[in-house]
Write a protein that holds these residues in place. Structure first.
Motif, PDB file in Angstrom:
ATOM      1  N   THR A  77       0.797  -0.993   0.118  1.00 24.16           N
ATOM      2  CA  THR A  77      -0.121   0.069  -0.027  1.00 24.16           C
ATOM      3  C   THR A  77       0.930   1.226  -0.059  1.00 24.16           C
ATOM      4  O   THR A  77       0.654   2.161  -0.654  1.00 24.16           O
ATOM      5  CB  THR A  77      -1.173   0.049   1.021  1.00 24.16           C
ATOM      6  N   ASP A  81       0.761   3.548  -3.080  1.00 27.24           N
ATOM      7  CA  ASP A  81       0.018   5.001  -2.856  1.00 27.24           C
ATOM      8  C   ASP A  81       1.046   5.906  -3.239  1.00 27.24           C
ATOM      9  O   ASP A  81       0.829   7.202  -3.590  1.00 27.24           O
ATOM     10  CB  ASP A  81      -0.061   5.043  -1.140  1.00 27.24           C
ATOM     11  N   SER A  92       1.773  11.818  -1.050  1.00 30.66           N
ATOM     12  CA  SER A  92       0.739  11.008  -0.409  1.00 30.66           C
ATOM     13  C   SER A  92       0.972  11.299   1.048  1.00 30.66           C
ATOM     14  O   SER A  92       2.238  11.445   1.593  1.00 30.66           O
ATOM     15  CB  SER A  92       0.694   9.820  -0.857  1.00 30.66           C
ATOM     16  N   CYS A 155      -3.879   1.191  -9.240  1.00 32.04           N
ATOM     17  CA  CYS A 155      -3.423   1.759  -7.662  1.00 32.04           C
ATOM     18  C   CYS A 155      -3.977   2.617  -7.005  1.00 32.04           C
ATOM     19  O   CYS A 155      -4.015   2.875  -5.833  1.00 32.04           O
ATOM     20  CB  CYS A 155      -1.944   2.072  -7.943  1.00 32.04           C
ATOM     21  N   SER A 159      -5.659   2.495  -2.997  1.00 32.06           N
ATOM     22  CA  SER A 159      -5.238   3.480  -2.167  1.00 32.06           C
ATOM     23  C   SER A 159      -6.765   4.110  -1.756  1.00 32.06           C
ATOM     24  O   SER A 159      -6.967   4.111  -0.594  1.00 32.06           O
ATOM     25  CB  SER A 159      -4.609   4.785  -2.918  1.00 32.06           C
ATOM     26  N   ASP A 160      -7.601   4.434  -2.466  1.00 32.71           N
ATOM     27  CA  ASP A 160      -9.006   5.099  -1.864  1.00 32.71           C
ATOM     28  C   ASP A 160      -9.932   3.819  -1.361  1.00 32.71           C
ATOM     29  O   ASP A 160     -10.488   4.223  -0.335  1.00 32.71           O
ATOM     30  CB  ASP A 160      -9.743   5.688  -3.206  1.00 32.71           C
ATOM     31  N   THR A 162      -8.564   1.186   0.672  1.00 31.75           N
ATOM     32  CA  THR A 162      -7.864   1.352   1.890  1.00 31.75           C
ATOM     33  C   THR A 162      -8.304   2.478   2.917  1.00 31.75           C
ATOM     34  O   THR A 162      -8.578   2.224   3.933  1.00 31.75           O
ATOM     35  CB  THR A 162      -6.306   1.169   1.396  1.00 31.75           C
TER      36      THR A 162
END
Length: 358
Positions: A77, A81, A92, A155, A159-160, A162
């Motif tokens: 992640t 990210d 990020s 990807c 990220s979103d 998660t």
């Protein structure tokens, strides 16, 4: 002031278990897709022992240890990210940033206060994070988590997703209760394998939505925060990547199975059998049935309820035909679906849909 420990708090209990190997393989495939060297990745994560399972598949095991997946997920992640951030030309939010947010909210009084303070924190972190918008209507709370991504590939999706799962688990941990979601939504097409999505966020996920969001009963907004700094220090050693850590030891087995069934049905998978559930929860089939009976239900009833709820959710989408709803709800044909739906609601699927639209 630090809140004192109270003896009746619902404290999370560790859950031993294993994670489907396919989820780990999906993460490794994304590492390779976005330019990472899989062998170096596993070496740096201290997980080279999983190479045969995750990469060349010479080891056909269908699961990996929970602790190994936690390390894999955390590292993957972070890497992906970072890729998603570079796509947008910005950095990020880091694990350190997440930890600081958690320390900022631990002194909040209620979950409603938590969400308000989170939004203030995210405003300070702009443009690395989007804002939160909370709306309440007819007993349901909807938390929109604005995505600021213009490039929406796999990807960015991970990220979103998660982010949604992290907020849901953190909210439950703070109030010491598992918060049932009535829905989750993503402002993306489905870009990850449905089984991986269902594992990371075990609730039905709507795609092509106006915004990323979570929906849950509004009554949880008034729940008090029951955790303190000492517990938070321990949580942050593994948060937000310890997927299977329960929020409350009080969650009934029937609720856990209901969430599992709903997730599998929404992902297009047939619900697991009683034998498979018993193995997953490390109990015998007889004990499984006895505990469900004590909770006033059964596997067949839970399965029927899950199919009914999924069918009702799908019928709200006017783009889906009745036949398509029947197929997605795992009925053998439209006729059997219509008969079952009439038994559940007293109406045919088309009449029920018309009443909802009216």
């Amino acid at each position: 002031m630090t809140k004192s420990l109270t003896p009746n708090k619902q404290l999370s209990q560790p859950v031993p278990g294993r994670v489907p190997a396919g989820v780990g393989r999906d993460l490794m495939a994304m590492i390779a897709e976005y330019g990472g060297d899989a062998d170096i990745f596993l070496r740096d994560a201290g997980l080279l022992s999983l190479r045969a399972v995750l990469l060349d598949r010479s080891d056909e095991r269908d699961s990996i240890a929970h602790r190994d997946f936690t390390r894999l997920y955390a590292r993957a992640t972070a890497l992906l990210d970072e890729v998603a951030g570079r796509q947008e030309g910005r950095s990020s939010i880091t694990k350190g940033g997440i930890d600081m947010m958690c320390y900022a909210i631990i002194t909040c009084r209620t979950l409603h206060d938590v969400i308000a303070r989170m939004d203030s924190f995210f405003a300070l972190m702009a443009p690395r994070t989007g804002r939160l918008t909370l709306t309440v209507a007819r007993g349901e709370a909807r938390l929109d988590m604005a995505t600021i991504r213009k490039v929406r590939n796999s990807c960015a999706y991970l990220s979103d997703l998660t982010g949604l799962a992290t907020h849901h688990r953190l909210f439950g941990w703070l109030i010491g209760e598992d918060i049932p979601l009535s829905g989750a939504a993503m402002r993306y097409p489905p870009l990850l394998d449905a089984r991986t999505v269902a594992y990371l966020l075990p609730y039905p996920v709507e795609h092509h939505a106006p915004e990323n969001s979570l929906r849950f009963p509004a009554r949880y907004l008034d729940r008090p925060v029951v955790r303190d700094h000492h517990e938070l220090d321990l949580l942050l050693e593994r948060f937000p990547f310890d997927i299977e850590e329960p929020q409350s030891k009080q969650t009934p087995l029937s609720d856990r199975i209901s969430h599992l069934y709903a997730s599998m049905l929404a992902s297009g998978d047939a619900p697991v059998t009683g034998n498979e559930l018993a193995r997953q929860f490390s109990i015998s089939v007889a004990t499984l049935k006895r505990r469900l009976t004590a909770e006033g239900t059964s596997l067949s009833q839970i399965k029927a309820n899950s199919r009914r709820e999924l069918a009702a959710h799908l019928l709200r989408d006017p783009r889906l035909s009745i036949a398509e709803v029947a197929r997605r709800a795992h009925f053998s044909d439209t006729g059997s679906f219509c008969r079952a739906f009439r038994q559940w609601t007293g109406k045919s699927p088309s009449r029920w849909r018309g009443a909802m639209e009216g």
